[in-house]
Design a protein around this motif. Structure first.
Motif, PDB file in Angstrom:
ATOM      1  N   PHE A 102       0.918  -1.101   0.196  1.00 39.98           N
ATOM      2  CA  PHE A 102      -0.066  -0.163  -0.049  1.00 39.98           C
ATOM      3  C   PHE A 102       0.780   1.066  -0.125  1.00 39.98           C
ATOM      4  O   PHE A 102       1.795   1.396   0.787  1.00 39.98           O
ATOM      5  N   THR A 103       0.352   2.207  -1.729  1.00 42.75           N
ATOM      6  CA  THR A 103       1.266   3.124  -1.129  1.00 42.75           C
ATOM      7  C   THR A 103       0.394   4.638  -0.297  1.00 42.75           C
ATOM      8  O   THR A 103      -0.651   4.963  -0.976  1.00 42.75           O
ATOM      9  N   GLY A 104       0.861   5.471   0.202  1.00 39.27           N
ATOM     10  CA  GLY A 104       0.267   6.317   0.715  1.00 39.27           C
ATOM     11  C   GLY A 104       2.008   7.648   1.281  1.00 39.27           C
ATOM     12  O   GLY A 104       2.143   7.661   0.283  1.00 39.27           O
ATOM     13  N   PRO A 105       0.688   8.931   1.592  1.00 34.35           N
ATOM     14  CA  PRO A 105       1.930   9.697   1.857  1.00 34.35           C
ATOM     15  C   PRO A 105       3.278   9.886   2.599  1.00 34.35           C
ATOM     16  O   PRO A 105       2.918   8.786   3.263  1.00 34.35           O
ATOM     17  N   ARG A 106       3.723  10.722   2.073  1.00 37.63           N
ATOM     18  CA  ARG A 106       5.526  10.098   2.570  1.00 37.63           C
ATOM     19  C   ARG A 106       5.437  11.142   3.998  1.00 37.63           C
ATOM     20  O   ARG A 106       5.932  12.281   3.641  1.00 37.63           O
ATOM     21  N   TRP A 107       4.639  10.762   5.448  1.00 36.62           N
ATOM     22  CA  TRP A 107       4.513  11.557   6.067  1.00 36.62           C
ATOM     23  C   TRP A 107       5.611  11.636   7.519  1.00 36.62           C
ATOM     24  O   TRP A 107       6.053  12.253   8.177  1.00 36.62           O
ATOM     25  N   ILE A 108       6.837  10.422   7.404  1.00 35.29           N
ATOM     26  CA  ILE A 108       7.526  10.389   7.714  1.00 35.29           C
ATOM     27  C   ILE A 108       8.876  11.488   6.757  1.00 35.29           C
ATOM     28  O   ILE A 108       9.064  11.095   5.754  1.00 35.29           O
TER      29      ILE A 108
END
Lengths: 170, 390
Positions: free
Chosen positions: B383-389
């Motif tokens: 699952f790809t998602g926002p790069r929030w790290i």
């Protein structure tokens, strides 16, 4: 003796038995949450309306404040009876004036208004006081109106149903 | 021969055998574990995302909510179109520092409006509802440590259930000590002193080790001095306990806390406004505490709710169960900002927003880039998602 202690006592001769019993309790713990308890709004309303007195298990007893207090159907959900609709209308009318009420505050506001949602001749607050259903015209106090009103006033009037003060998040 | 699964099962049972004492306290810092901790915050009841991160420039928002919308003048502006609820002001410092992230328009396929079903989907990370284990339980299995995560609260959420054991729940750290029922001390000691072999011997050794470690960890917990003043709420108390556990160095990779009451069918503003204040007050104190204790670099917080609310208000100045919502995350390891586009309030699905980001992509980022774990193995897919790290 609590459940955990009972489990430990019964199986004290076996380490594995103790582990299995208590392990099972740990696994079952989510199932032991008060899933059968009254829904949130009734948890708030029942003590506010003094419907819980002398019943230590009231949170688990749906007869304390049946769904038909506010709903048409015995299982709750839509549609709402006239008293339930009156509570909803109270929320909406107050919000239109910029007053954002909590559920206990809305209930208190409605009962202070001295209205009769089900039109059976007894105002809602008097029906709450007499422990009849304010949204069901077939459910109404047996006492004459004037006599009941006098007893209600002597007991503190609508103020006895005021919203309790509580701190957010507590 | 004892394999890994047997070991996990036996370890969990050994903990249960010591009167259900929280496992991680017994385990202490002896198990392998990375230095980084993820704190998961569950907003129970279905938090209304549109009144949390407010599309204050969108006329459709105000048209749908004539009585409960947050006035434009009150929002805490974060972008030309979005603003935070005013009760979240304690978190503005984090936003200004670039350490507060909002994940917009988060949900999952075939949304379910049932509290129970939707929460189970978030807990198991499985919208098909076929999976019974929780995603944090699977973290514990992946790490090979049944005590690497804990829930702060009464009952262990499904998220912390593994196939063979349940991760511990902690009502209050102060109460964690060996307290047997009256008259049980002597039988318990006799039980430990009895000669045993095989699995029973293993359990006896494990129990003695746990008792020894527990005492040591309790000493560490007692040394904690809060670096911030926490609000007088149960939620803040849970966060203070979370800070104590982190400061005690007991190897917690995930700590789970909850704040309930977000099911705002009636009188939403009075209810949600207060809850968001409780949320922000507790979280800002927690962050300040970690910073003053030099622990903030290794801790991030991620918050979710089982669903959002419908776009339009109902007849009770509230909102009913909806679909997608917002998630948030903060910490020095978080890349601040708004991740993802805001929902189109004029293109709805049965009165609800159409989600654009799968929550499992948000989980995956935490698993892969914060906890350094195999997200695919834990979530059962890529699952790809926002790069929030950061």
């Amino acid at each position: 003796m609590n459940a955990r202690a009972r489990g430990a006592h019964v199986h004290r001769g076996s380490v594995k038995g103790v582990g299995l019993t208590l392990g099972a309790l740990v696994l079952l713990s989510p199932l032991l949450s008060p899933a059968g308890a009254l829904p949130r709004y009734r948890i708030q309303a029942a003590p506010q309306l003094h419907l819980t007195e002398e019943n230590e298990l009231w949170e688990l007893d749906r007869r304390v404040m049946p769904c038909t207090y506010c709903h048409v159907n015995a299982d709750g959900g839509a549609p709402w009876n006239p008293f339930g609709q009156a509570i909803q209308a109270t929320f909406a009318s107050e919000a239109r004036e910029g007053r954002h009420l909590t559920f206990p505050q809305a209930l208190s506001t409605l009962l202070k208004a001295d209205t009769d949602a089900d039109g059976d001749g007894y105002p809602d607050a008097l029906e709450v006081y007499a422990k009849t259903l304010p949204g069901d015209p077939a459910s109404r106090p047996g006492q004459p109106l004037d006599e009941l009103r006098a007893a209600f006033a002597a007991a503190g009037g609508a103020e006895q149903f005021a919203a309790p003060k509580k701190k957010a998040g507590k | 021969m004892t394999n890994r699964r047997d070991f996990l099962k036996l370890s969990a049972l050994a903990v249960a055998a010591t009167s259900g004492m929280p496992g991680f306290l017994a385990r202490a810092a002896t198990q392998a574990g990375g230095p980084k901790t993820l704190v998961v915050v569950q907003l129970t009841g279905g938090n209304d995302g549109l009144n949390t991160l407010i599309p204050y420039s969108n006329g459709a928002y105000y048209a749908a909510r004539p009585n409960i919308a947050i006035p434009k003048k009150d929002v805490l502006t974060v972008t030309p179109d979005l603003g935070m609820h005013p009760a979240l002001r304690p978190l503005m410092k984090l936003w200004d520092e670039g350490h507060l992230a909002w994940m917009e328009n988060v949900g999952y396929p075939n949304p379910n409006r049932s509290h129970f079903a939707s929460m189970a989907i978030w807990h198991t990370a499985d919208p098909t509802q076929a999976e019974a284990d929780g995603w944090i339980g699977r973290i514990a299995e992946k790490i090979g440590d049944p005590f690497c995560a804990s829930n702060l609260g009464a009952a262990t959420p499904q998220a912390l259930q593994a196939s063979e054991f349940s991760l511990p729940s902690i009502d209050s750290v102060d109460n964690f000590q060996l307290k047997l029922p009256g008259g049980m001390n002597t039988p318990f000691e006799s039980l430990l002193n009895s000669p045993r072999s095989g699995e029973a011997a293993y359990l006896t050794r494990a129990t003695r080790q746990m008792l020894k470690n527990t005492a040591r960890v309790q000493e560490n917990v007692k040394k904690y001095k809060a670096g911030a003043t926490y609000p007088d709420t149960k939620f803040a108390s849970q966060l203070r306990d979370a800070a104590r556990l982190i400061a005690a160095g007991v190897g917690q990779r995930v700590i789970y806390v909850s704040l309930g009451g977000f099911d705002t069918h009636a009188g939403q503003r009075a209810e949600q406004d207060g809850l968001l204040g409780t949320l922000a007050g507790g979280l800002s104190a927690f962050q300040a505490d970690l910073e003053r204790q030099g622990l903030a670099r290794d801790v991030i917080v991620m918050g979710f709710s089982e669903f959002g609310r419908r776009v339009a208000e109902n007849g009770s100045a509230g909102t009913d169960h909806g679909k997608g919502s917002v998630m948030f995350a903060f910490g020095q390891g978080v890349k601040g900002g708004v991740h993802g586009s805001s929902p189109d309030l004029e293109d709805l699905s049965e009165g609800d927003i159409k989600y654009r980001q799968d929550f499992r992509g948000v989980y995956a980022e935490a698993l892969t880039r914060w906890l350094n774990l195999d997200a695919r193995g834990i979530l059962g897919g890529t699952f790809t998602g926002p790069r929030w790290i950061a």
